[in-house]
Design a protein around this motif. Sequence first.
Motif, short mmCIF file in Angstrom:
data_model
loop_
_atom_site.label_atom_id
_atom_site.label_comp_id
_atom_site.label_asym_id
_atom_site.label_seq_id
_atom_site.Cartn_x
_atom_site.Cartn_y
_atom_site.Cartn_z
N PHE A 66 12.82 14.03 5.75
CA PHE A 66 14.03 13.44 6.53
C PHE A 66 13.65 13.67 7.72
CE2 PHE A 66 17.63 12.14 3.72
CZ PHE A 66 16.85 11.52 2.98
N ALA A 67 13.57 14.96 8.47
CA ALA A 67 13.51 15.33 9.59
C ALA A 67 12.42 14.73 10.29
CB ALA A 67 13.67 16.70 9.82
N ALA A 68 11.27 14.78 9.55
CA ALA A 68 9.85 14.33 10.17
C ALA A 68 9.96 13.01 10.29
CB ALA A 68 8.68 14.69 9.18
N ALA A 69 10.69 12.02 9.42
CA ALA A 69 10.75 10.63 9.49
C ALA A 69 11.48 10.29 10.63
CB ALA A 69 11.36 10.05 8.20
N VAL A 117 0.93 -1.23 -0.06
CA VAL A 117 -0.16 0.05 0.01
C VAL A 117 0.92 1.18 0.09
CG1 VAL A 117 -1.54 1.38 1.27
CG2 VAL A 117 -1.95 -1.09 0.97
N ARG A 118 0.63 1.96 -0.88
CA ARG A 118 1.66 3.29 -1.03
C ARG A 118 0.69 4.52 -1.17
NH1 ARG A 118 0.13 6.17 -5.02
NH2 ARG A 118 0.48 5.81 -7.03
N LEU A 119 0.79 5.61 -0.37
CA LEU A 119 0.25 6.88 -0.22
C LEU A 119 1.34 7.83 -0.91
CD1 LEU A 119 -0.58 6.48 3.58
CD2 LEU A 119 -2.18 5.97 1.61
N ALA A 120 0.46 8.63 -1.71
CA ALA A 120 1.17 9.90 -2.31
C ALA A 120 0.79 11.21 -1.74
CB ALA A 120 0.73 10.01 -3.99
N ARG A 121 1.91 11.88 -0.99
CA ARG A 121 1.43 13.02 -0.35
C ARG A 121 2.48 14.21 -0.91
NH1 ARG A 121 -2.04 10.48 0.92
NH2 ARG A 121 -2.52 9.37 3.20
N ASN A 122 2.03 15.49 -0.78
CA ASN A 122 2.84 16.55 -1.21
C ASN A 122 2.69 17.56 -0.08
OD1 ASN A 122 3.56 16.28 -4.06
ND2 ASN A 122 1.73 15.50 -4.27
N LEU A 123 3.96 18.30 0.05
CA LEU A 123 3.84 19.47 1.17
C LEU A 123 3.14 20.52 0.35
CD1 LEU A 123 7.42 19.28 2.42
CD2 LEU A 123 5.37 17.54 2.87
N SER A 124 2.39 21.39 1.43
CA SER A 124 1.35 22.36 1.01
C SER A 124 2.46 23.60 0.46
CB SER A 124 0.53 22.97 1.73
OG SER A 124 1.02 23.15 3.18
N ALA A 125 3.76 23.75 0.94
CA ALA A 125 4.50 24.95 0.88
C ALA A 125 5.40 24.87 -0.37
CB ALA A 125 5.23 24.89 2.15
N ALA A 126 5.51 23.74 -1.02
CA ALA A 126 6.24 23.80 -2.23
C ALA A 126 5.50 23.52 -3.37
CB ALA A 126 7.46 22.84 -1.90
N PRO A 127 6.04 23.79 -4.88
CA PRO A 127 5.34 23.45 -5.78
C PRO A 127 5.54 21.84 -6.10
CG PRO A 127 6.85 25.18 -6.29
CD PRO A 127 7.22 24.73 -4.86
N PHE A 128 4.63 20.90 -6.95
CA PHE A 128 4.99 19.69 -7.25
C PHE A 128 6.43 19.30 -7.85
CE2 PHE A 128 0.24 19.09 -8.20
CZ PHE A 128 -0.01 18.56 -6.75
N GLY A 147 7.65 18.35 -10.38
CA GLY A 147 7.73 18.85 -11.84
C GLY A 147 7.95 20.13 -12.22
N ARG A 148 7.49 20.79 -10.93
CA ARG A 148 7.43 22.43 -11.19
C ARG A 148 8.64 23.08 -10.32
NH1 ARG A 148 3.66 25.17 -14.11
NH2 ARG A 148 2.42 23.74 -15.36
N ALA A 149 9.09 22.50 -9.46
CA ALA A 149 9.83 23.06 -8.21
C ALA A 149 11.32 23.14 -8.58
CB ALA A 149 9.81 22.22 -6.93
N GLN A 150 11.98 24.30 -8.28
CA GLN A 150 13.54 24.37 -8.41
C GLN A 150 14.31 23.43 -7.35
OE1 GLN A 150 14.98 26.45 -10.59
NE2 GLN A 150 12.67 26.61 -11.36
N PRO A 151 15.39 22.86 -7.69
CA PRO A 151 16.17 21.88 -6.87
C PRO A 151 16.23 22.34 -5.55
CG PRO A 151 17.24 22.29 -9.03
CD PRO A 151 16.10 23.25 -9.09
N ALA A 152 16.59 23.53 -5.36
CA ALA A 152 16.58 24.16 -3.91
C ALA A 152 15.34 23.84 -2.95
CB ALA A 152 16.92 25.89 -3.87
N ALA A 153 14.33 24.01 -3.72
CA ALA A 153 13.06 23.81 -2.98
C ALA A 153 12.87 22.56 -2.84
CB ALA A 153 11.74 24.32 -3.86
N LEU A 154 13.10 21.43 -3.71
CA LEU A 154 13.30 20.12 -3.35
C LEU A 154 14.22 19.59 -2.36
CD1 LEU A 154 12.59 19.15 -7.22
CD2 LEU A 154 10.80 19.26 -5.57
N ARG A 155 15.29 20.18 -2.57
CA ARG A 155 16.44 19.87 -1.26
C ARG A 155 15.63 20.20 0.04
NH1 ARG A 155 20.27 20.82 -5.10
NH2 ARG A 155 20.14 22.90 -4.77
N LYS A 156 15.02 21.37 0.18
CA LYS A 156 14.17 21.60 1.46
C LYS A 156 13.24 20.64 1.59
CE LYS A 156 12.22 25.89 3.64
NZ LYS A 156 11.27 26.86 3.48
N VAL A 157 12.34 20.33 0.56
CA VAL A 157 11.30 19.26 1.02
C VAL A 157 11.93 17.92 1.34
CG1 VAL A 157 9.60 17.71 -0.07
CG2 VAL A 157 9.78 20.01 -0.85
#
Lengths: 350, 350
Positions: free
Chosen positions: A57-60, A29-40, A42-52
């Motif tokens: 990681f921190a939450a996990a 079973v897999r769940l797809a989730r996205n953070l509300s503060a960053a673009p998906f 496919g549309r985000a900059q690398p810096a934003a994705l590194r932050k995601v």
Amino acid sequence: MILQGMLRSTMGWTLPEGPYHEVVLASRVRLARNLSAAPFPGRAQPAALRKVRDQVFAAARRTCLKDAAYLQVDALDSVDRRLLAERHLISPALAQSRGPGGAVIDPRECLNLMINEEDHLRLAALAPGLDLRRAAHEADALDDDIARNLDFAFRPDWGYLTACPTNLGTGMRASALVHLPGLGLAGFINKLLENLPRAGLIARGLYGEGTKVMGDFFQISNATGLGRTDAELVAAVEKAVEELARREQDCRQKLAAGAQRARLEDTVYRAAGCLTSARLLPFAEACHHLSALRMGLSLGWPVPGDLGTINELMILAQPAHLAMRSGKAVTAEEQAVLRAALVRERLGAK
Amino acid sequence: MILQGMLRSTMGWTLPEGPYHEVVLASRVRLARNLSAAPFPGRAQPAALRKVRDQVFAAARRTCLKDAAYLQVDALDSVDRRLLAERHLISPALAQSRGPGGAVIDPRECLNLMINEEDHLRLAALAPGLDLRRAAHEADALDDDIARNLDFAFRPDWGYLTACPTNLGTGMRASALVHLPGLGLAGFINKLLENLPRAGLIARGLYGEGTKVMGDFFQISNATGLGRTDAELVAAVEKAVEELARREQDCRQKLAAGAQRARLEDTVYRAAGCLTSARLLPFAEACHHLSALRMGLSLGWPVPGDLGTINELMILAQPAHLAMRSGKAVTAEEQAVLRAALVRERLGAK
């Protein structure tokens, strides 16, 4: 190559246990989730994705995944990446991506996170055999835990927001990795697979979307997550796969008792002969014969190996696993030699 | 079916002995003779041919063939006839003929007469390995003996008269049954076979003229018997086959030592795996794998069986032999089951 340790770790989901494990290798079973503060992604900059990735990681680390491996996929070499894909821990797409992907993997590989693939987060739980309820329970528990420290994109009318609309809603996909050699030999497989969409299900190859079918192994999953609850989806997939598993078992027994028994024996014992004798073994051929051997074992025939060994070999005999084992990049022919040796060794051939 | 006893008799020419026996299964010298008092079989009436058969039988009983089996081919059923053809004791043509054919077969099957095929008499002597001189010596001795009581058609200028002009002269054909898998794998075989006619030699399939090549087994023989003495012909064939055998041995060693070793091992060990596992085994496939196994054995590799067993299986695994073994006519699928069981048993598979 830094993931050598994985060659020796037990993949909990490959154990030959759980309901219908002779037909259903694993439930996922897999769940797809996205953070509300960053673009998906496919549309985000690398810096934003590194932050995601940092945030996930921190939450996990504050969940049951505190002892898991935390991997930055873009920092791994190609053998490590492909190894993760071969173990179904990241998708082939993420393995090839140059972006700041991530993976969090618990030691038994039954719980894992994939970060910045199509969605910011894909959370997966696996269980051996047909046990989607167990997998769903574990995925939900981890989802609840991790959500305490992450703000997921969610709209009350649409549910969880996802990059692809087929995941919208619960963001859930319930799937089972099934082995259907009997239905394949009896010629029923295409008809059955064609009828799956009517039940809202789809069939894919061994590595998910767009991958080919090898050795009669299929992934069966729900087509979409919109408009139904998690529990309804899980129950629907479980019911459909249970029906398929019963038909497969029935079909195996009929083949073994019928006029075609000699042909079935020939296929199964030749597969055993090939696997224990070949010195050059391509992966597709290995899958094909391991599939036949697995069927022979489920019928109680005296062939080498056991279900657990075969489930494991389907993973270990893949190219990146063989490269990892030999500690260097290997040519296709070297792979075929290493694969043949590994299979002979695991099946106890001389 | 009256020839069941043959299933248990030793075919002296299949023993793994004699010079170059790893490459040359057997040497054979046959003499074509016709009685001066009767037309050639193609033009004679059945009554005349029955008389020829009676005369040859009577003459043979006064030679070293006194303890041989005397068979009227037209009195045999189709399984018996095909069994004789499969053992190279009569030709496929005589096995299918309705005329009064005959066969005289010594208990070790190293000396035999075929009566009323293309010629009134074909006298053959076989020896294991490359030993055409021995075969020629035995054929000549029997020819001298039998000629005391038969009047052969002979003209001082042409030599022995035969139905087909290619046999005119000595009436002799010296042939060797050779196994050339190394030259086959190395890709040299066609070139070598193409060059044989320059040395007055021809290559044929396993059962002589017009039969196809299986498992890299060939019959090499002189093309014609006109204009040369028996001794010259025998020496020429022996020399050419010895040269071929040396090249084959050389080729096997090179393949086993070279870059293609893994491929060769794969071929040989897969052949062993197939032969010891298959439950349905067509004859052409059995030949193909027995050929590879034979090559592995000659290289000293640890594969099941031995040269004598393989030489024998090439005969015993044929359709009429399997029908004889089961005591009744069998379908193609039943044959495949019986063949697989026989091969597994002889190779000591579980």
